[in-house]
Design a protein around this motif. Sequence first.
Motif, PDB file in Angstrom:
ATOM      1  N   ASP A   1       0.962  -1.353  -0.147  1.00  0.00           N
ATOM      2  CA  ASP A   1      -0.018   0.076  -0.037  1.00  0.00           C
ATOM      3  C   ASP A   1       0.923   1.282  -0.080  1.00  0.00           C
ATOM      4  OD1 ASP A   1      -1.765   2.054   0.345  1.00  0.00           O
ATOM      5  OD2 ASP A   1      -2.924   1.193   2.016  1.00  0.00           O
TER       6      ASP A   1
ATOM      7  N   HIS B   1       0.311   4.243   0.310  1.00  0.00           N
ATOM      8  CA  HIS B   1      -0.138   5.206   1.220  1.00  0.00           C
ATOM      9  C   HIS B   1       0.886   5.249   2.550  1.00  0.00           C
ATOM     10  CE1 HIS B   1      -4.260   5.438  -0.910  1.00  0.00           C
ATOM     11  NE2 HIS B   1      -3.410   6.717  -1.016  1.00  0.00           N
ATOM     12  N   GLN B   2       1.376   3.798   2.689  1.00  0.00           N
ATOM     13  CA  GLN B   2       2.164   3.435   4.056  1.00  0.00           C
ATOM     14  C   GLN B   2       3.570   4.139   3.860  1.00  0.00           C
ATOM     15  OE1 GLN B   2       1.956  -0.821   3.987  1.00  0.00           O
ATOM     16  NE2 GLN B   2       0.151  -0.851   5.446  1.00  0.00           N
TER      17      GLN B   2
END
Length: 215
Positions: free
Chosen positions: A104, A106-107
């Motif tokens: 992900d 976004h991490q």
Amino acid sequence: MNETKEVKVVTADPSAIGLFGLAMVTLVASSQKLGWTEGLSLVIPWAIFLGGIAQFYASILDAKLNNTFGATAFAAYGLFWMGVSMSWLMNLGVFGQILQSNADMHQLGFAFIGYLIFTVFMTIGALETNKVLFIIFFLIDFLFIGLSLSSLGIMEHAMHQLAAYSELLISLFSFYGAAAAVLNKHFGREFLPVGKPFGIIRKGSARKAPSKRVI
């Protein structure tokens, strides 16, 4: 009668190799971000060995010199490039499809925010080192702003461009800083000026030489 002998262990200034490592990895990485080159495969070796190992090695030597600022900076950014390299390898599927499919981005964005926080207070510290080093940290702030927001999908194209050009400028100033660290020491004089500390926080530091070496 027992005689006491003092042994002086001399450690060379690691600034040059640390800054050279930073200069190399940001040059290669920015070329990919700017679209001058394609893919990450040949960015990864420079990220691991120059961005990661070279800077971490400089951190170990700076720790021996009791330079907390330099040791912290080189260790943190060296580990950053090792972590980023691992993330790239995961995204490329090197460690299998399970890790690749569960990635992900976004991490990564939140990790970049963490490094932005770190870089902001290191930039404050850099005010009392020299002007070249302050400029490098100032540009790293913009690099992490761009990386954070683009990874989180906020103004993605504009923030990607901000990160790309900031990274290129970091490379150029780091090359200059590395050259200054080598040549000034080699010639025993200020062959390449790096600028005095600003003297804003540590009063009088801009008017006299700092008591201990910085990056």
